[in-house]
Design a protein around this motif. Structure first.
Motif, PDB file in Angstrom:
ATOM      1  N   TRP A  68       0.248  -1.079  -0.404  1.00  0.00           N
ATOM      2  CA  TRP A  68       0.394   0.288   0.015  1.00  0.00           C
ATOM      3  C   TRP A  68       0.730   1.420   0.322  1.00  0.00           C
ATOM      4  CZ3 TRP A  68       0.261   3.747   3.355  1.00  0.00           C
ATOM      5  CH2 TRP A  68      -0.924   5.099   3.505  1.00  0.00           C
ATOM      6  N   LEU A  69       2.427   1.245   0.959  1.00  0.00           N
ATOM      7  CA  LEU A  69       2.731   2.521   0.518  1.00  0.00           C
ATOM      8  C   LEU A  69       3.113   2.773  -0.392  1.00  0.00           C
ATOM      9  CD1 LEU A  69       4.348   4.311   2.806  1.00  0.00           C
ATOM     10  CD2 LEU A  69       5.985   2.747   3.572  1.00  0.00           C
ATOM     11  N   LEU A  70       3.900   1.818  -1.232  1.00  0.00           N
ATOM     12  CA  LEU A  70       4.471   1.757  -2.902  1.00  0.00           C
ATOM     13  C   LEU A  70       3.724   2.088  -3.503  1.00  0.00           C
ATOM     14  CD1 LEU A  70       6.198   0.905  -4.963  1.00  0.00           C
ATOM     15  CD2 LEU A  70       5.338  -1.157  -4.695  1.00  0.00           C
ATOM     16  N   ALA A  71       1.697   2.041  -3.364  1.00  0.00           N
ATOM     17  CA  ALA A  71       1.001   2.578  -4.236  1.00  0.00           C
ATOM     18  C   ALA A  71       0.942   4.357  -3.799  1.00  0.00           C
ATOM     19  CB  ALA A  71      -0.256   1.635  -4.243  1.00  0.00           C
ATOM     20  N   ALA A  72       1.108   4.448  -2.443  1.00  0.00           N
ATOM     21  CA  ALA A  72       0.424   6.131  -2.051  1.00  0.00           C
ATOM     22  C   ALA A  72       1.386   6.459  -2.629  1.00  0.00           C
ATOM     23  CB  ALA A  72       0.037   5.533  -0.513  1.00  0.00           C
ATOM     24  N   LEU A  73       2.863   6.384  -2.791  1.00  0.00           N
ATOM     25  CA  LEU A  73       4.127   7.042  -2.634  1.00  0.00           C
ATOM     26  C   LEU A  73       4.577   6.871  -5.069  1.00  0.00           C
ATOM     27  CD1 LEU A  73       6.842   5.721  -0.961  1.00  0.00           C
ATOM     28  CD2 LEU A  73       5.460   8.065  -0.200  1.00  0.00           C
TER      29      LEU A  73
END
Length: 359
Positions: A68-73
């Motif tokens: 999720w953090l990868l997608a958000a970044l």
């Protein structure tokens, strides 16, 4: 669409939006040389969203949080470079509702909505548009999180129901096994004693032998009825009935019986004691080789106590594996709030059972 543990409809409900919500940034890609980097950001956002959803069932994990953090970044970086990423923030909020722990998600979704509105405001400085963006993103993420929790709760309830059903089956199986042991063990012991009496009396007292043979027939018919009652959970012996039967069968076996005066016992409390009396007498017939047996029923310290003592060869007590009649009897008495004590020895055996007194 009802996959195991509802994972298929849950995943499909989110993943179907990945190409739809990431189409806008693809259609608005900037010119070269940023174009290739923009495509990479869209692909990273898609990969992070898909991985975050797939890795988060049934509970969020570190890999799902990292995805999720990868997608958000990726979406944040794209939003800083060019316009068109507004729909992608809906995807970020939805995946957050699935991929993040509960203690984190309720703070992350509002923050995601605010960041989405701020980045959109940079390209379109309209306050009404920004506030609408905050509401839509927050609502999307909250809805996804709530539905995810409902699916997880439904899964847990279903598993709990299955466990309760399995426990009920095991409990019923234990009841039938225990009752059959108590009923048939006692009945077969009576038949053996009566048959021995018939053989012993046949030559010297045919009338008495015929009477005992009639008792065998009566006991056999009674056993059939009792088995039916056990199967239908209707077998409920009473202390009075079992005490009378104990006198008869012990006397037929040549064992002198001494019984304390009878008194009324509440039927619900007396049933476990009746089972204890049946099991104790059965053990005297089978194992003791006794010549005398004393049965005492009394009240003391708020308990109704039953004691069965013989002068036989003794008994080893309960089996170590917990599968014998005494172990089943102990569980039956404990379920009624009482208990069981055995005093084995080399010169006799004593069984003491008790239940709370209703008076």
């Amino acid at each position: 669409m009802r996959g195991p543990d509802s994972v298929l409809p849950r995943n499909a409900a989110v993943l179907i939006w990945v190409p739809v919500l990431l189409l806008a940034p693809l259609l608005n890609l900037p010119a070269a040389p940023v174009r290739l980097g923009g495509i990479a950001l869209v692909l990273l956002a898609a990969a992070g969203a898909v991985a975050g959803v797939l890795l988060s069932w049934p509970d969020p994990t570190r890999p799902s949080m990292a995805a999720w953090l990868l997608a958000a970044l990726a979406v944040t970086a794209g939003s800083l470079l060019w316009n068109g990423w507004a729909p992608a923030w809906l995807l970020v909020a939805m995946v957050a509702g699935l991929a993040l722990p509960v203690r984190v998600v309720w703070a992350t979704i509002p923050l995601t909505a605010v960041v989405a509105a701020y980045l959109q405001y940079r390209f379109d400085p309209a306050m009404e548009q920004a506030l609408t963006r905050v509401f839509v993103v927050a609502l999307t993420g909250t809805t996804a999180a709530v539905l995810n929790r409902l699916l997880i709760t439904n899964r847990e309830l279903r598993r709990t129901r299955e466990q309760l059903a399995a426990a009920a089956v095991a409990q019923e199986r234990e009841r039938v096994a225990r009752d059959l042991h108590d009923v048939l063990g006692h009945t077969l012991s009576v038949i053996v004693v009566k048959a021995a009496a018939v053989r012993r009396l046949l030559a010297v007292d045919p009338a008495a032998a015929a009477e005992h043979a009639g008792d065998i027939e009566s006991v056999g018919r009674s056993a059939l009825t009792r088995v039916r009652e056990v199967v239908h959970d209707a077998a409920a012996p009473s202390v009075e009935t079992e005490l009378a039967a104990a006198r008869d069968v012990l006397s037929a076996a040549g064992i002198a019986v001494t019984a304390s005066p009878e008194f009324a016992v509440d039927p619900k409390l007396g049933e476990p004691l009746a089972w204890a009396l049946r099991e104790g007498v059965t053990n005297v017939l089978r194992h003791s080789g006794a010549s005398r047996c004393r049965i005492e029923l009394g009240r003391a310290d708020g308990m109704v106590r039953l004691s069965i003592a013989d002068d036989g060869v003794g008994h080893l007590g309960e089996r170590a594996d917990g599968l014998g009649g005494l172990a089943g009897l102990r569980r039956r008495l404990q379920a009624a709030g009482g208990g069981l004590e055995t005093r084995p020895g080399t010169a006799g055996f004593t069984l003491i059972a008790w239940v709370p007194d209703a008076d």
